[in-house]
Design a protein around this motif. Structure first.
Motif, short mmCIF file in Angstrom:
data_model
loop_
_atom_site.label_atom_id
_atom_site.label_comp_id
_atom_site.label_asym_id
_atom_site.label_seq_id
_atom_site.Cartn_x
_atom_site.Cartn_y
_atom_site.Cartn_z
N TRP A 477 3.47 -44.77 -21.09
CA TRP A 477 3.29 -43.40 -20.61
C TRP A 477 3.48 -42.36 -21.72
O TRP A 477 3.59 -41.16 -21.44
CB TRP A 477 4.28 -43.10 -19.49
CG TRP A 477 4.01 -43.84 -18.21
CD1 TRP A 477 4.61 -44.98 -17.78
CD2 TRP A 477 3.04 -43.49 -17.22
NE1 TRP A 477 4.09 -45.37 -16.58
CE2 TRP A 477 3.12 -44.47 -16.20
CE3 TRP A 477 2.13 -42.44 -17.09
CZ2 TRP A 477 2.31 -44.42 -15.06
CZ3 TRP A 477 1.33 -42.39 -15.95
CH2 TRP A 477 1.42 -43.38 -14.97
N VAL A 480 1.10 -39.30 -21.79
CA VAL A 480 1.31 -38.37 -20.67
C VAL A 480 2.56 -37.53 -20.92
O VAL A 480 2.55 -36.30 -20.71
CB VAL A 480 1.42 -39.15 -19.35
CG1 VAL A 480 1.74 -38.20 -18.19
CG2 VAL A 480 0.12 -39.91 -19.07
N GLU A 589 -4.70 -34.50 -19.59
CA GLU A 589 -3.50 -35.29 -19.29
C GLU A 589 -2.46 -34.45 -18.57
O GLU A 589 -1.81 -34.90 -17.61
CB GLU A 589 -2.91 -35.87 -20.58
CG GLU A 589 -3.76 -36.95 -21.23
CD GLU A 589 -4.76 -36.40 -22.22
OE1 GLU A 589 -5.09 -35.20 -22.12
OE2 GLU A 589 -5.21 -37.17 -23.09
N ALA A 593 -1.32 -35.23 -14.69
CA ALA A 593 0.09 -35.58 -14.51
C ALA A 593 0.80 -34.55 -13.65
O ALA A 593 1.58 -34.90 -12.75
CB ALA A 593 0.76 -35.69 -15.88
N PHE A 656 -3.12 -43.54 -17.10
CA PHE A 656 -2.23 -43.30 -15.98
C PHE A 656 -1.87 -44.58 -15.24
O PHE A 656 -1.37 -44.53 -14.11
CB PHE A 656 -2.87 -42.27 -15.03
CG PHE A 656 -3.03 -40.92 -15.67
CD1 PHE A 656 -2.02 -39.99 -15.60
CD2 PHE A 656 -4.18 -40.60 -16.38
CE1 PHE A 656 -2.15 -38.75 -16.21
CE2 PHE A 656 -4.33 -39.37 -16.98
CZ PHE A 656 -3.31 -38.44 -16.91
#
Length: 699
Positions: A477, A480, A589, A593, A656
């Motif tokens: 991750w 992100v 992103e 998110a 993701f």
């Protein structure tokens, strides 16, 4: 090695027997000089051509030597093509060993059988039989017919019926009207090898004729008129003595023939579309033709001497009677009034013009019933049409493109009614003379399609994020978390609201971002399964906005509601994705998110990142067998990739860590794929003009 060289070697390896036959035929043609001069003019022709005279003279080798020759140089083209196509299909379906022995036995067996048959018939008073008993023949077409007849037993519907219908449609008219030894050999091959085919391939033989659908009845009725047009043209070009009398050479002016042929073709098109008016006209015309044709049959039959032309008149009369029977017995297949008549009568039918009331009805039904397809909200978009079945609460969304009823997403209906609803939609689409196809459907519809012998082809993979367990932790991750941290440092905030209720200034900025994105592509904005700003203005759709400290919109995402199968909203589906070209690097992103976090806090179960059309995971990841049709769609995707970035979008969504759900396109028949491809192109690129299309192809 060049690409063409590699292709040739691949064909030789995959179809060695077919390649050997074609190569041998060409080598014999060159060695004997018959490739450029007629074989029948050679002094040795009777020593190598087969037929009853050769067998009676003891030339037993002629069934072999004559099989690789042609009477005229121009005939090598159809011979080579027939061998390559018929035997090639047979070898592909049956395998090399089975195809080889069926072809060889079928060819030599038919040659001998025809010779024995004409030997028996010459003892009658039939002039045609006497002529055939003295004739010679060459060519390999009987073996090609034999192997295709056997291969048809292993084909899946509807290709099995199509292959057989085409063979009969070629063999019977040629035998009746022309009646060469080759035509007789074709009939022998079909009569022998079609019944043997199921036994050879290990499939149970069917001794009954299956029922015909309305769609098939229409094509059958139209085929009579199209065949009549073809026979009319051929009759102008040749003059022969056939089994039932003289055919062709009537001396009719082309100014009379051309309108007649055009008329037959137009009637056939009207019948294919199930038009009631054209059915009435076709029936009246056929009845009149049959009545007129009865006069010479009765007159000649009661004359003192039966004339030679009586047989051909009888054949034409029988042809008309069969045509009348098809039209009368299949009359229920021709119920479609014209579009003008529909509008005049005010009838609500398939293909009718949609209105805003229909769209409101669709929204209500989707919210009440729900759908197993997370992309179902796009079925409410105004470019669509909706088919509401009688006495049902559900609906099917579709667009009419290029004669294709292009269904979108799964049907919206109660679970126990969805299969029945699909069957009804397919019937209505075919009744309206269109080709049904369903796009971007789930595994449930794919299973329904496979159960009916349709093709289910994966066209995209939907990326789904389960929100309850979502946490941006761990190395995978990192991108992100970087996006969220960088946005915080730059003072970029996330706003989630309906765009329709946003201040005018924000709406203007969103449209400017979208217009800039479309302008950079040099092609129109895509539609069908991809929405734009207009779709994002729906009051029930939310948009996520990335806004900097100065109030500038850096990027936008739109989120469509997802209604579960009980109608309750369970999540959101991503649609629009746009950002300023020179803006914040991690805009997308950050927006996705932030949207996921907001939806999780609101108690929703999932977020769908949708599916990039014509894009899917690689074969080694998905385990999906990539068929030849799949490769065609890959070619389209690759061509448009520089403009729309399908595959790069799919790679972006993988950041993701979603789970994937396959989305399919289902259709009944590979032969309709080019037509469906044009329909899809029209749906996705509705505003693409000829100049832009040519520029794209050149690129």
């Amino acid at each position: 090695m060049s690409r063409w060289g590699g292709t040739v070697l691949t064909v030789f390896r995959r179809l060695p027997f077919t390649s050997a036959l074609v190569t041998l035929s060409l080598l014999v043609a060159v060695a004997t000089t018959t490739l450029w001069s007629p074989a029948e003019d050679k002094s040795w022709f009777h020593d190598v051509a087969y037929g009853l005279p050769s067998l009676e003279a003891g030339r037993w080798w002629t069934p072999i030597t004559g099989s690789f020759l042609a009477f005229l140089p121009i005939q090598y083209l159809p011979i080579v093509l027939t061998t390559a196509i018929f035997v090639g299909i047979g070898e592909w379906v049956l395998g090399t060993r089975t195809a080889a022995w069926v072809t060889l036995v079928g060819q030599f067996g038919a040659v001998v059988a025809v010779s024995l048959l004409v030997a028996l018939l010459r003892h009658t008073d039939w002039a045609w039989a006497h002529a055939r008993a003295e004739a010679y023949d060459v060519g390999f077409s009987a073996g090609a017919f034999a192997v295709l007849a056997v291969a048809s037993a292993k084909m899946r519907p509807p290709w099995r019926a199509r292959a057989r219908i085409l063979m009969w449609a070629y063999a019977i008219p040629n035998l009746i009207l022309i009646g060469t030894l080759a035509d007789l050999a074709h009939l022998v091959s079909l009569l022998v090898w079609l019944p043997l085919g199921p036994r050879i391939v290990g499939r149970p033989a069917r001794l009954w004729i299956p029922g015909l659908s309305r769609y098939e009845i229409r094509w059958l009725a139209a085929a009579f008129f199209w065949l009549s047009a073809l026979v009319t043209v051929v009759g102008q070009l040749i003059s022969v003595e056939g089994p039932f009398g003289h055919f062709g050479g009537t001396g009719t002016s082309w100014w009379t023939v051309i309108p007649t042929v055009a008329f037959d073709l137009v009637i056939g098109v009207g019948l294919v579309h199930g038009r009631r008016l054209w059915w009435r006209f076709a029936l009246a015309l056929t009845v009149v033709a049959g009545a007129v044709g009865t006069i010479p049959v009765v007159t000649l039959a009661f004359s003192r001497e039966v004339p030679q032309g009586l047989g051909l008149y009888v054949v034409v009369l029988v042809f008309d009677l069969i045509q009348v029977a098809v039209l009368v017995l299949g009359r229920r297949a021709f119920r479609n009034p014209s579009y003008r008549r529909r509008a005049h009568e005010g009838v609500s039918v398939f293909g009718g013009t949609p209105n805003e009331g229909d769209r409101d009805e669709v929204r209500q039904r989707l919210a009440a019933i729900g759908s197993p397809n997370d992309l179902a909200w796009m079925t409410t978009w105004p470019e669509n049409r909706w088919w509401f079945p009688p006495n049902r609460d559900g609906y099917v969304t579709y667009q009419l493109r290029n004669g294709v009823a292009l269904g979108l997403c799964d049907p919206v209906a109660e679970p126990e009614e969805r299969a029945e609803l699909l069957d009804m939609f397919v019937g209505a689409a075919r009744e309206a003379g269109t080709t049904p196809c369903l796009f971007s459907v789930t595994e449930e519809v794919a299973a329904w399609a496979r159960g009916r012998g349709w093709i289910a082809l994966e066209v995209a993979e939907e990326a789904v994020i389960d929100l309850p367990a979502l946490q941006f932790r761990g190395k995978k991750w990192q991108d992100v978390r970087t996006a969220l941290n960088q946005a915080g440092k730059r003072g970029i905030t996330h706003r989630l609201l309906p765009l329709a209720e946003a201040p005018r200034g924000l709406q203007v900025q969103v449209r400017a971002i979208s217009d800039s994105w479309v302008g950079d592509k040099g092609l129109p904005e895509m539609g069908f399964t991809l929405g734009g700003v207009d779709e994002a203005m729906d009051p029930q759709v939310l948009v996520g906005l990335a806004i900097d400290a100065e109030g500038t919109v850096l990027g936008v995402t739109s989120w469509m509601p997802v209604h579960g199968e009980d109608g309750r909203q369970i999540g959101w589906t991503l649609d629009l994705m746009r950002r300023l070209p020179e803006g914040f690097r991690y805009t997308m992103e950050f927006l996705i998110a932030s949207g996921c976090v907001a939806f999780k806090e609101q108690g929703y179960a999932m977020v769908s990142l949708s599916g990039a059309p014509l894009a899917h995971m690689d074969e080694d990841e998905s385990g999906v067998d990539r068929s030849g049709i799949d490769r065609v769609l890959d070619l389209v995707r690759t061509t448009l990739e520089p403009y729309y970035g399908f595959q790069s979008l799919e790679a972006f969504k993988s950041k993701f860590q979603p789970r994937y759900k396959q989305l399919y396109m289902v259709f009944a028949d590979e032969a309709a794929l080019p037509k469906i491809g044009v329909a899809l192109g029209s749906a996705y690129l509705d505003g693409l003009g000829p100049a832009k299309l040519l520029a794209l192809l050149r690129t």
